[in-house]
Design a protein around this motif. Structure first.
Motif, PDB file in Angstrom:
ATOM      1  N   UNK A 278      -5.795   6.724  11.985  1.00 11.01           N
ATOM      2  CA  UNK A 278      -7.094   7.015  12.202  1.00 11.01           C
ATOM      3  C   UNK A 278      -8.093   6.082  12.761  1.00 11.01           C
ATOM      4  N   UNK A 279      -8.056   4.790  12.124  1.00 11.02           N
ATOM      5  CA  UNK A 279      -8.967   3.652  12.221  1.00 11.02           C
ATOM      6  C   UNK A 279      -8.737   3.168  13.833  1.00 11.02           C
ATOM      7  N   UNK A 280      -7.417   2.917  14.199  1.00  7.73           N
ATOM      8  CA  UNK A 280      -7.034   2.417  15.498  1.00  7.73           C
ATOM      9  C   UNK A 280      -7.381   3.303  16.445  1.00  7.73           C
ATOM     10  N   UNK A 281      -7.207   4.756  16.098  1.00  6.09           N
ATOM     11  CA  UNK A 281      -7.720   5.790  17.349  1.00  6.09           C
ATOM     12  C   UNK A 281      -9.108   5.702  17.498  1.00  6.09           C
ATOM     13  N   UNK A 282     -10.087   5.551  16.276  1.00 10.90           N
ATOM     14  CA  UNK A 282     -11.190   5.723  16.380  1.00 10.90           C
ATOM     15  C   UNK A 282     -11.705   4.556  17.085  1.00 10.90           C
ATOM     16  N   UNK A 283     -11.290   3.331  16.837  1.00  8.14           N
ATOM     17  CA  UNK A 283     -11.545   2.134  17.588  1.00  8.14           C
ATOM     18  C   UNK A 283     -11.234   2.274  19.083  1.00  8.14           C
TER      19      UNK A 283
ATOM     20  N   UNK B 208       0.744  -1.207   0.046  1.00  7.76           N
ATOM     21  CA  UNK B 208      -0.111   0.036   0.026  1.00  7.76           C
ATOM     22  C   UNK B 208       1.063   1.107   0.293  1.00  7.76           C
ATOM     23  N   UNK B 209       0.084   2.373  -0.601  1.00  5.89           N
ATOM     24  CA  UNK B 209       0.968   3.646  -0.445  1.00  5.89           C
ATOM     25  C   UNK B 209       1.230   4.262   1.128  1.00  5.89           C
ATOM     26  N   UNK B 210       2.170   5.037   1.230  1.00  6.57           N
ATOM     27  CA  UNK B 210       2.558   5.477   2.729  1.00  6.57           C
ATOM     28  C   UNK B 210       1.250   6.227   3.005  1.00  6.57           C
ATOM     29  N   UNK B 211       0.375   6.764   2.312  1.00  6.33           N
ATOM     30  CA  UNK B 211      -0.757   7.644   2.794  1.00  6.33           C
ATOM     31  C   UNK B 211      -1.527   6.673   3.521  1.00  6.33           C
ATOM     32  N   UNK B 212      -1.761   5.226   3.521  1.00  9.37           N
ATOM     33  CA  UNK B 212      -2.382   4.526   3.836  1.00  9.37           C
ATOM     34  C   UNK B 212      -2.078   4.161   5.454  1.00  9.37           C
ATOM     35  N   UNK B 213      -0.885   4.702   5.802  1.00  8.75           N
ATOM     36  CA  UNK B 213      -0.565   4.564   7.203  1.00  8.75           C
ATOM     37  C   UNK B 213      -1.338   5.338   7.990  1.00  8.75           C
ATOM     38  N   UNK B 214      -1.566   6.876   7.430  1.00  9.31           N
ATOM     39  CA  UNK B 214      -2.517   7.727   8.155  1.00  9.31           C
ATOM     40  C   UNK B 214      -3.963   6.896   8.260  1.00  9.31           C
ATOM     41  N   UNK B 215      -4.189   6.460   7.477  1.00  6.03           N
ATOM     42  CA  UNK B 215      -5.560   5.819   7.497  1.00  6.03           C
ATOM     43  C   UNK B 215      -5.492   4.728   8.595  1.00  6.03           C
ATOM     44  N   UNK B 216      -4.818   3.936   8.825  1.00  7.46           N
ATOM     45  CA  UNK B 216      -4.528   3.142   9.931  1.00  7.46           C
ATOM     46  C   UNK B 216      -4.468   3.427  11.116  1.00  7.46           C
TER      47      UNK B 216
ATOM     48  N   UNK C 292     -15.390   5.458   5.536  1.00  3.10           N
ATOM     49  CA  UNK C 292     -15.114   6.921   5.331  1.00  3.10           C
ATOM     50  C   UNK C 292     -13.534   7.470   5.068  1.00  3.10           C
ATOM     51  N   UNK C 293     -13.076   7.172   6.118  1.00  3.85           N
ATOM     52  CA  UNK C 293     -11.497   7.532   6.210  1.00  3.85           C
ATOM     53  C   UNK C 293     -10.607   6.777   4.914  1.00  3.85           C
ATOM     54  N   UNK C 294     -10.971   5.571   4.676  1.00  7.04           N
ATOM     55  CA  UNK C 294     -10.407   4.986   3.451  1.00  7.04           C
ATOM     56  C   UNK C 294     -10.802   5.943   2.337  1.00  7.04           C
ATOM     57  N   UNK C 295     -12.171   6.092   1.927  1.00  8.50           N
ATOM     58  CA  UNK C 295     -12.514   6.568   0.619  1.00  8.50           C
ATOM     59  C   UNK C 295     -12.126   8.216   0.534  1.00  8.50           C
ATOM     60  N   UNK C 296     -12.084   8.926   1.707  1.00  7.00           N
ATOM     61  CA  UNK C 296     -11.892  10.289   1.723  1.00  7.00           C
ATOM     62  C   UNK C 296     -10.473  10.634   1.605  1.00  7.00           C
ATOM     63  N   UNK C 297      -9.616   9.738   2.239  1.00  5.97           N
ATOM     64  CA  UNK C 297      -8.089  10.030   2.293  1.00  5.97           C
ATOM     65  C   UNK C 297      -7.384   9.203   1.266  1.00  5.97           C
ATOM     66  N   UNK C 298      -7.493   8.051   1.411  1.00  6.17           N
ATOM     67  CA  UNK C 298      -6.766   6.921   0.218  1.00  6.17           C
ATOM     68  C   UNK C 298      -7.263   6.924  -1.037  1.00  6.17           C
ATOM     69  N   UNK C 299      -8.516   7.089  -1.208  1.00  2.39           N
ATOM     70  CA  UNK C 299      -9.168   7.219  -2.614  1.00  2.39           C
ATOM     71  C   UNK C 299      -9.795   8.649  -3.065  1.00  2.39           C
TER      72      UNK C 299
END
Length: 364
Positions: free
Chosen positions: A48-53, A38-46, A96-103
């Motif tokens: 955010x997802x962990x923080x949200x969880x 995955x691209x490095x930008x996906x790390x930011x999504x990870x 939402x995080x994946x589509x807004x940031x990664x896509x």
């Protein structure tokens, strides 16, 4: 702070596990993203997802605490419902995080796509709930175990105190009776010496914790005070031979463990004999055990399987009970007839030494 203290502090323990658990979840996802390149930008999504969880599972803790004492079916229903709702909302947020940031702002054609394939998130929240209840039950079991151990310890301490303090009135009665006899026969000098020696002996017993063990060398000091009292009574009729190895002097023993045995020998081997008698006291270390021996050359006793057929008085019975309370089954207490005459008492207990830290604290 050690592990047990951390477990006992439930508030801190929860936050440590909560934060470290979601960090671990994020790291696993990061490793997976590297595998799939995955691209490095996906790390930011990870992140955010962990923080949200992490944030979304915090309310579950307070919800579960409120229904903790409810019936099992109510508890199960709440856990599954709360896990499903929380997992679904978390899944929506992850999409939402994946589509807004990664896509880059992708929008699905239909709104229900946000809710599709959310079971993985629900399973993760269910696992979180299971871990929460498992850890909480573990903490409760640990708490009950500590309460049980504390109650058992207090019971043992109470029993030891009772057994230990039982010796003082018994010994005091015998000594005061001897002093009274000396006064009646107008041996005032001897009576005065006995009172002086008795004062020193009682001062030692009052300053010694009845529960704590003491070095054998210190116990011998108390024993010598006691023997000096008895020598005032019996003079040349009482002979005592003490042989203690240097290693044994540092061994820890229950306080006043030898005095009742010596008193028993004096009562049966010295007091009733015109010529008096001899008492031998020995101690040595063998195979990481302390071996204590007290024998006399009196008339002996009626024994059966290393024990008295009939026990009179509190001395021997008291000593056996104290050893049983302190060491459970890791000790031995054996009586045997001495050769050519008399009674021999052998005690075997684990060899323990006072720690250097305790010695340092006592010296200060």
């Amino acid at each position: 702070m050690n592990w047990q203290q951390l477990v006992d502090n439930r508030q801190r323990f929860f936050w440590v596990l909560q934060v470290s658990g979601w960090i671990g979840y994020g790291l696993l996802n990061y490793i997976g993203s590297k595998v799939f390149e995955m691209r490095d930008i996906y790390i930011f999504v990870i992140i955010l997802n962990a923080y949200a969880g992490c944030l979304m599972t915090i309310p579950l803790r307070y919800l579960y605490r409120k229904v903790w004492n409810k019936g099992p079916w109510v508890l199960i229903s709440v856990v599954f419902t709360a896990s499903y709702v929380t997992g679904t909302l978390w899944s929506v947020l992850q999409k939402f995080n994946l589509w807004e940031i990664y896509r880059h702002g992708f929008r699905p054609d239909e709104w229900f796509y946000y809710f599709r394939e959310g079971l993985d998130s629900v399973y993760i929240i269910l696992c979180w709930s299971g871990l929460y209840f498992g850890i909480k039950y573990y903490q409760l079991l640990q708490s009950e175990r500590q309460k049980s151990l504390k109650a058992t310890t207090m019971a043992h301490e109470a029993q030891l105190k009772m057994l230990r303090y039982q010796l003082n009135p018994h010994f005091l009665f015998n000594t005061l009776n001897a002093i009274s006899t000396l006064i009646l026969i107008e041996e005032n000098k001897n009576a005065n010496q006995m009172v002086s020696k008795l004062s020193g002996f009682l001062r030692y017993t009052l300053n010694t914790d009845p529960i704590k063990k003491v070095p054998l060398e210190k116990e011998l000091y108390a024993l010598e005070l006691y023997l000096e009292i008895e020598k005032v009574r019996f003079e040349d009729r009482l002979t005592v031979d003490i042989k203690i190895s240097e290693a044994a002097k540092a061994a820890l023993v229950p306080s006043m463990i030898l005095q009742p045995l010596i008193e028993n020998s004096i009562k049966y081997a010295i007091a009733d004999r015109i010529t008096g008698g001899t008492i031998n006291i020995k101690a040595q270390i063998f195979a990481n055990e302390l071996l204590l021996e007290v024998d006399d050359n009196g008339p002996g006793a009626d024994l059966e399987d290393g024990q008295l057929r009939k026990i009179s008085g509190v001395g021997i019975a008291n000593t056996k009970d104290r050893l049983k309370t302190l060491y459970e089954n890791n000790y031995s207490f054996v009586l045997s007839n001495n050769e050519p005459s008399g009674l021999k008492v052998n005690i075997r207990i684990p060899f323990e030494r006072i720690s250097k830290k305790v010695i340092s604290n006592e010296s200060h």
